[in-house]
Design an enzyme around this catalytic site. Sequence first.
Site, PDB file in Angstrom:
ATOM      1  N   GLY A 158     -19.160  -1.730  -5.050  1.00  0.00           N
ATOM      2  CA  GLY A 158     -19.738  -1.695  -6.484  1.00  0.00           C
ATOM      3  C   GLY A 158     -19.335  -2.592  -7.515  1.00  0.00           C
ATOM      4  N   ARG A 166      -8.708   2.566 -17.448  1.00  0.00           N
ATOM      5  CA  ARG A 166      -8.331   2.494 -16.623  1.00  0.00           C
ATOM      6  C   ARG A 166      -6.706   1.648 -16.062  1.00  0.00           C
ATOM      7  NH1 ARG A 166      -9.327  -1.583 -13.145  1.00  0.00           N
ATOM      8  NH2 ARG A 166      -9.222  -0.735 -11.177  1.00  0.00           N
ATOM      9  N   TYR A 176      -5.191   4.118 -13.970  1.00  0.00           N
ATOM     10  CA  TYR A 176      -3.969   3.215 -12.706  1.00  0.00           C
ATOM     11  C   TYR A 176      -3.286   2.684 -12.861  1.00  0.00           C
ATOM     12  CZ  TYR A 176      -8.984   4.964 -11.215  1.00  0.00           C
ATOM     13  OH  TYR A 176     -10.055   5.616 -10.994  1.00  0.00           O
ATOM     14  N   CYS A 230      -4.629   7.932 -29.965  1.00  0.00           N
ATOM     15  CA  CYS A 230      -3.435   8.489 -30.635  1.00  0.00           C
ATOM     16  C   CYS A 230      -2.892   8.829 -29.228  1.00  0.00           C
ATOM     17  CB  CYS A 230      -3.785  10.092 -31.555  1.00  0.00           C
ATOM     18  SG  CYS A 230      -4.457   9.658 -32.291  1.00  0.00           S
TER      19      CYS A 230
HETATM   20  C1  LIG Z   1     -16.460   3.980  -5.498  1.00  0.00           C
HETATM   21  C2  LIG Z   1     -17.362   4.526  -3.911  1.00  0.00           C
HETATM   22  C3  LIG Z   1     -17.637   2.516  -3.362  1.00  0.00           C
HETATM   23  C4  LIG Z   1     -17.560   1.615  -4.141  1.00  0.00           C
HETATM   24  O1  LIG Z   1     -16.707   1.348  -4.662  1.00  0.00           O
HETATM   25  P1  LIG Z   1     -15.726  -0.750  -4.948  1.00  0.00           P
HETATM   26  O2  LIG Z   1     -14.580  -0.384  -5.149  1.00  0.00           O
HETATM   27  O3  LIG Z   1     -16.484  -0.107  -6.250  1.00  0.00           O
HETATM   28  O4  LIG Z   1     -16.848  -1.147  -4.556  1.00  0.00           O
HETATM   29  C5  LIG Z   1     -18.149   3.072  -2.525  1.00  0.00           C
HETATM   30  N1  LIG Z   1     -19.121   3.790  -1.955  1.00  0.00           N
HETATM   31  C6  LIG Z   1     -18.140   5.233  -1.995  1.00  0.00           C
HETATM   32  C7  LIG Z   1     -18.831   6.058  -1.133  1.00  0.00           C
HETATM   33  C8  LIG Z   1     -17.326   5.345  -3.114  1.00  0.00           C
HETATM   34  O5  LIG Z   1     -16.636   6.207  -3.613  1.00  0.00           O
END
Ligand SMILES: *Cc1c(COP(=O)(O)O)cnc(C)c1O
Length: 482
Positions: free
Chosen positions: A336, A378, A382, A411
């Site tokens: 992702g 983020r 994190y 805020c």
């Molecule tokens: C979040 C997630 C991804 C993608 O993770 P990235 O860190 O954005 O590559 C892929 N598969 C599952 C099951 C996820 O929960």
Amino acid sequence: MTYQVPAGEPPLGALACPEPEDRPDLWPTTARRTPDGELALGGLTVSEILTDAPSPVFVLDEADLRGRAASWAAAMHEEFWPSYGMAGGEAFYAGKAFLATKVAQWALEEGMGIDTASRGELTVSLAALQEVGGEDATRLGLHGNGKTQAEIAVALGHHLGHLVLDSLEEVELAARAVRDLRANGVFGPEETGRVMVRLTTGVHAGGHEFIATAHEDQKFGLSVHAGTARQAIDVIIAAPELELHGLHSHIGSQIMDLAGFREAARVVLTLRHEVAADTGHLCPEVDLGGGYGIAYTGADPVPPSPAEVARTLAETVRELCTELGDPVPHVSVEPGRSVAGPTTVTLYTVTGLKRVELGEGTSRLYVSIDGGMSDNIRPALYEAAYTALVANRRPDPSVGLTRARVVGKHCESGDVVVRDVDLPADLSVGDVLAVPATGAYGRSMASSYNLFTRPGVRWVREGESGWILRPETIDDLLRLEG
Ligand SMILES: *Cc1c(COP(=O)(O)O)cnc(C)c1O
């Protein structure tokens, strides 16, 4: 004027944001300084972009996103090319990183499938599939814990390639959904539902515990070690409604070192082997998940390319299957962040400057911008690190730098976008800051906290631009009121 950095911090200059030419992996591929010193993306300068788009705005480089999607698709395709004992490979874009119909369409056009984790993501992906004239929903997947029978029925009814079941309850719901689909004629009387099982392998990787999802003590998946995965697998194999297509593992996020994937693959392929030995059912597919890291600041290493990742996974899978004496499965991955993250830059306008004296002549410049934790949660969630570059002009090196913290307008004292960055000492209200690598988990995690309107996402390509998502307006917020 030179400003001293607070005690114990790296020397001034160490935390300056790299220019696109110095760290191309941090920026969209088309990012560059124009001769007059402005940052340009997709052939448009930031002032041109901000003429058509209110600040703050996410700027997505279409060519970069298409290129990354194509690289992942090609890498998996080539490294798992179905010859020499391989059985094919595929990359699914994990849509939760950032999904809109155009983005899903581009990923599909470049050869990726799309993974989803909600009705909304699935609906957008189905719309994109239609846009590209595709009928084949085996290129789509549905994940997530706590799926309802209705969600499972939608996935089965559309014949998704990956329906990844996350609990024993979901196995029951899937069997029931197939019975309903048969009863109402959507499925034939003998037709089965194709499902996968999400495993927790005990392997966890990635930068931060909150986003490492393969701990045994966590909400996702079924445990290999505790035996619940095997229990679910046996129920699926015995169920006349279901077909066990594959096993799935996702070990974490923002992973740079590929060793964790080797370990996870060993656990997954060993279970596949045991299931085959006991039941005769050899799963045709294994999904090794996502989590491939990207650089967010100049301090991060250059991440492995999709080709390097795919090659490592292919070697690992081939080796393990040889050792186990099993045919190699079809292998998929689900990046992702590494597809969407570096494609996008957030442009903010500086709205205020406050120098905080920290004693002994040291100070920090607090830089307020016109966004914050509502468009990038983020750092607060994190402790994620970002960096920022002055984008509307080329900083004059003779002016010197100052240690700065870029903060939002919300805020919350934790409303920080860039914790530590060295910015030009002559930074002024009205300057534009570009924060790179905000394409994943930026707009997709945005909120309307403090009743902020969520920024738009603007595509840029060869001097043209348009909205992927238009900016929210106050009217959009008021429209929700009962
Ligand atoms: C979040 C997630 C991804 C993608 O993770 P990235 O860190 O954005 O590559 C892929 N598969 C599952 C099951 C996820 O929960």
